[in-house]
Design a protein around this motif. Structure first.
Motif, mmCIF file in Angstrom:
data_model
loop_
_atom_site.group_PDB
_atom_site.id
_atom_site.type_symbol
_atom_site.label_atom_id
_atom_site.label_comp_id
_atom_site.label_asym_id
_atom_site.label_seq_id
_atom_site.Cartn_x
_atom_site.Cartn_y
_atom_site.Cartn_z
ATOM 1 N N GLY A 1 -2.554 2.119 2.661
ATOM 2 C CA GLY A 1 -1.378 1.822 1.859
ATOM 3 C C GLY A 1 -1.369 2.617 0.571
ATOM 4 O O GLY A 1 -2.420 3.032 0.061
ATOM 5 N N ILE A 2 -0.170 2.837 0.034
ATOM 6 C CA ILE A 2 -0.021 3.563 -1.220
ATOM 7 C C ILE A 2 0.409 2.588 -2.304
ATOM 8 O O ILE A 2 1.354 1.816 -2.128
ATOM 9 C CB ILE A 2 1.008 4.703 -1.091
ATOM 10 C CG1 ILE A 2 0.496 5.747 -0.082
ATOM 11 C CG2 ILE A 2 1.258 5.354 -2.437
ATOM 12 C CD1 ILE A 2 1.420 6.925 0.095
ATOM 13 N N TYR A 3 -0.307 2.635 -3.414
ATOM 14 C CA TYR A 3 -0.072 1.724 -4.524
ATOM 15 C C TYR A 3 0.223 2.518 -5.783
ATOM 16 O O TYR A 3 -0.285 3.632 -5.965
ATOM 17 C CB TYR A 3 -1.300 0.832 -4.764
ATOM 18 C CG TYR A 3 -1.696 0.005 -3.577
ATOM 19 C CD1 TYR A 3 -1.341 -1.341 -3.493
ATOM 20 C CD2 TYR A 3 -2.432 0.559 -2.525
ATOM 21 C CE1 TYR A 3 -1.694 -2.101 -2.392
ATOM 22 C CE2 TYR A 3 -2.778 -0.193 -1.418
ATOM 23 C CZ TYR A 3 -2.413 -1.528 -1.359
ATOM 24 O OH TYR A 3 -2.767 -2.273 -0.260
ATOM 25 N N LEU B 1 3.574 0.332 -2.573
ATOM 26 C CA LEU B 1 4.833 1.050 -2.397
ATOM 27 C C LEU B 1 5.165 1.223 -0.923
ATOM 28 O O LEU B 1 6.311 1.020 -0.510
ATOM 29 C CB LEU B 1 4.757 2.419 -3.079
ATOM 30 C CG LEU B 1 4.481 2.397 -4.587
ATOM 31 C CD1 LEU B 1 4.340 3.819 -5.123
ATOM 32 C CD2 LEU B 1 5.591 1.659 -5.320
ATOM 33 N N ILE B 2 4.184 1.613 -0.125
ATOM 34 C CA ILE B 2 4.363 1.780 1.314
ATOM 35 C C ILE B 2 3.098 1.292 2.001
ATOM 36 O O ILE B 2 1.989 1.649 1.604
ATOM 37 C CB ILE B 2 4.633 3.258 1.698
ATOM 38 C CG1 ILE B 2 5.826 3.814 0.918
ATOM 39 C CG2 ILE B 2 4.905 3.380 3.195
ATOM 40 C CD1 ILE B 2 6.120 5.270 1.203
ATOM 41 N N MET B 3 3.231 0.486 3.040
ATOM 42 C CA MET B 3 2.063 -0.085 3.705
ATOM 43 C C MET B 3 1.419 0.903 4.676
ATOM 44 O O MET B 3 2.050 1.865 5.134
ATOM 45 C CB MET B 3 2.452 -1.356 4.465
ATOM 46 C CG MET B 3 3.378 -1.136 5.646
ATOM 47 S SD MET B 3 3.748 -2.684 6.521
ATOM 48 C CE MET B 3 4.622 -3.586 5.234
ATOM 49 N N ALA B 4 0.157 0.652 4.975
ATOM 50 C CA ALA B 4 -0.579 1.473 5.931
ATOM 51 C C ALA B 4 0.089 1.425 7.300
ATOM 52 O O ALA B 4 0.653 0.399 7.696
ATOM 53 C CB ALA B 4 -2.024 0.991 6.034
ATOM 54 N N GLY B 5 0.036 2.547 8.027
ATOM 55 C CA GLY B 5 0.610 2.609 9.367
ATOM 56 C C GLY B 5 2.034 3.112 9.411
ATOM 57 O O GLY B 5 2.564 3.403 10.489
ATOM 58 N N LYS B 6 2.681 3.245 8.226
ATOM 59 C CA LYS B 6 4.061 3.717 8.187
ATOM 60 C C LYS B 6 4.122 5.218 8.498
ATOM 61 O O LYS B 6 3.284 5.993 8.045
ATOM 62 C CB LYS B 6 4.675 3.467 6.811
ATOM 63 C CG LYS B 6 5.164 2.040 6.592
ATOM 64 C CD LYS B 6 6.481 1.810 7.311
ATOM 65 C CE LYS B 6 7.059 0.454 6.939
ATOM 66 N NZ LYS B 6 8.318 0.179 7.648
ATOM 67 N N LEU C 1 7.969 8.460 -3.252
ATOM 68 C CA LEU C 1 6.633 8.598 -3.824
ATOM 69 C C LEU C 1 6.616 9.628 -4.941
ATOM 70 O O LEU C 1 5.970 9.440 -5.977
ATOM 71 C CB LEU C 1 5.637 8.985 -2.723
ATOM 72 C CG LEU C 1 5.406 7.919 -1.652
ATOM 73 C CD1 LEU C 1 4.556 8.467 -0.519
ATOM 74 C CD2 LEU C 1 4.749 6.677 -2.256
ATOM 75 N N LEU C 2 7.327 10.729 -4.741
ATOM 76 C CA LEU C 2 7.418 11.740 -5.790
ATOM 77 C C LEU C 2 8.071 11.157 -7.047
ATOM 78 O O LEU C 2 7.620 11.404 -8.168
ATOM 79 C CB LEU C 2 8.219 12.941 -5.290
ATOM 80 C CG LEU C 2 7.517 13.850 -4.277
ATOM 81 C CD1 LEU C 2 8.511 14.845 -3.679
ATOM 82 C CD2 LEU C 2 6.363 14.598 -4.941
ATOM 83 N N LYS C 3 9.124 10.378 -6.841
ATOM 84 C CA LYS C 3 9.835 9.777 -7.968
ATOM 85 C C LYS C 3 8.949 8.783 -8.716
ATOM 86 O O LYS C 3 9.017 8.663 -9.939
ATOM 87 C CB LYS C 3 11.097 9.080 -7.449
ATOM 88 C CG LYS C 3 12.005 8.551 -8.548
ATOM 89 C CD LYS C 3 13.287 7.966 -7.950
ATOM 90 C CE LYS C 3 14.211 7.449 -9.050
ATOM 91 N NZ LYS C 3 15.469 6.894 -8.484
ATOM 92 N N GLN C 4 8.100 8.068 -7.969
ATOM 93 C CA GLN C 4 7.201 7.082 -8.575
ATOM 94 C C GLN C 4 6.036 7.739 -9.304
ATOM 95 O O GLN C 4 5.303 7.086 -10.045
ATOM 96 C CB GLN C 4 6.660 6.128 -7.500
ATOM 97 C CG GLN C 4 7.696 5.169 -6.936
ATOM 98 C CD GLN C 4 7.948 3.993 -7.853
ATOM 99 O OE1 GLN C 4 7.163 3.715 -8.748
ATOM 100 N NE2 GLN C 4 9.058 3.307 -7.649
ATOM 101 N N GLY C 5 5.833 9.031 -9.070
ATOM 102 C CA GLY C 5 4.748 9.732 -9.739
ATOM 103 C C GLY C 5 3.392 9.548 -9.100
ATOM 104 O O GLY C 5 2.363 9.854 -9.700
ATOM 105 N N VAL C 6 3.355 9.037 -7.849
ATOM 106 C CA VAL C 6 2.092 8.913 -7.120
ATOM 107 C C VAL C 6 1.610 10.313 -6.757
ATOM 108 O O VAL C 6 2.415 11.197 -6.444
ATOM 109 C CB VAL C 6 2.273 8.054 -5.856
ATOM 110 C CG1 VAL C 6 0.964 7.919 -5.096
ATOM 111 C CG2 VAL C 6 2.808 6.687 -6.234
#
Length: 366
Positions: free
Chosen positions: A18-20, A27-32, A42-47
């Motif tokens: 998962g991405i936190y 933000l997005i769970m594992a397996g997606k 994700l880019l917008k969130q700055g991850v």
């Protein structure tokens, strides 16, 4: 499974973890399976990084020297301390909480003594100072362990590293976040963060003088060319020098509002030449001992023409990774991929780093 920069994600890749964000929110769970919309989010969130299972040639997990949960908790801890200091103008802190964090870092680093720093990053632009402080702590502790520091010394070093940029809470945001070059007047103000950090720690009364010195001296240079005073050599505390080189490496490998990050191999070259002018030579060598110039997942061309991906780097062999070869010197896929340990092959070395976009082509041709 491999770690990949968010900017290099492609639709169709599967998240293996998962991405936190830096606040611990999923933000997005594992397996997606990633789509363009997810990547843009994700880019917008700055991850900055993600773990994916995309059938790429690497096909193996890269272990961070610090568990991501521990790192994330430390980022949040530093955030709370610095934001409180920014609001109140003073440092109100329970030192034992910081010592507990440093102790946990130390235990994990000692349990992973064979692992090298592979540039794992959980920061966004907004969280730069907080995550930077945690990275500097990690790198400083790794250097201290290499230098044979005692547990007590590691505690002092680690707490000082977490607080080294504390003084930035007194620097105006328009200077801290200016997208262009600072004027001389603005830079003179920026340089005062070292003095402000010293004063905040000193005035708190429950953190040691050595940690205050680390905040004050982490921009002093061994040859006397640094600031705020321009002292040199033995007048700079050894712990301040350890934090200084960790601070420099992490800063130049991060995206900033005024410039893009330098690639790790270029940052490695800059810092490896720092001995006896930026920091004492033995400190520079101990620091570089723990850094992978070509972090796992880096696409490289070797001096024999072969092309592959760095999958691991033994500690002490920073420039000579284990490379998974999948193209020969004629740029033809090898019949069977194989590992080539450069650290065991005199004369073989990395010639250049390739763009990750080529890695996606490799995946398609595999």
């Amino acid at each position: 499974m491999r770690k990949i920069e968010i900017s290099s994600l492609r639709p169709g890749m599967i998240l293996s973890s998962g991405i936190y964000n830096s606040r611990g929110e999923e933000l997005i769970m594992a397996g997606k399976q990633l789509t363009d919309a997810y990547v843009q989010q994700l880019l917008k969130q700055g991850v900055t990084v993600a773990w994916v299972d995309d059938a790429a040639p690497l096909g193996q997990q890269v272990n961070d020297v610090i568990k991501w949960q521990t790192r994330l908790a430390a980022v949040n801890q530093v955030r709370n301390i610095l934001l409180d200091a920014k609001d109140s103008g003073r440092l109100v802190i329970e030192p034992q909480n910081l010592y507990n964090t440093v102790g946990e870092f130390t235990e994990q680093l000692l349990a992973r003594k064979n692992l090298i720093f592979n540039l794992v990053d959980l920061r966004s632009q907004d969280d730069y100072t907080f995550a930077h402080s945690v990275n500097v702590c990690t790198l400083s502790l790794m250097t201290g362990i290499t230098m044979g520091y005692s547990r007590e010394d590691l505690e002092v070093l680690g707490v000082g590293a977490l607080l080294h940029d504390l003084g930035k809470v007194k620097i105006p945001d328009q200077i801290l976040n200016k997208p262009g070059a600072l004027s001389k007047e603005e830079f003179d103000i920026m340089k005062k963060h070292t003095i402000f950090g010293y004063e905040l720690i000193h005035e708190a009364g429950n953190i040691g003088e050595v940690q205050a010195l680390m905040a004050l001296q982490h921009h002093e240079n061994y040859d006397g060319s640094g600031y705020p005073v321009g002292i040199q050599d033995k007048k700079i505390h050894e712990f301040s020098q350890v934090v200084a080189i960790a601070d420099r490496f992490d800063a130049i490998t991060a995206d900033r509002v005024y410039r893009k990050a330098f690639p790790p191999h270029e940052a490695f070259e800059m810092c490896s030449a720092a001995g006896d002018y930026f920091v004492k030579d033995n400190i520079s060598k101990a620091f570089m001992h723990n850094i992978a110039a070509y972090p796992a997942g880096t696409l490289v061309e070797l001096n024999n023409g072969m092309i592959g991906m760095a999958v691991d780097t033994p500690k002490g062999f920073s420039l000579f990774p284990l490379v998974r070869v999948f193209y020969n010197s004629e740029f033809q896929p090898v019949p069977k991929q194989f590992n080539l340990p450069l650290y065991k092959k005199p004369g073989l070395c990395v010639l250049r780093v390739l763009q990750d976009s080529m890695g996606y082509k490799f995946k398609e041709l595999r």
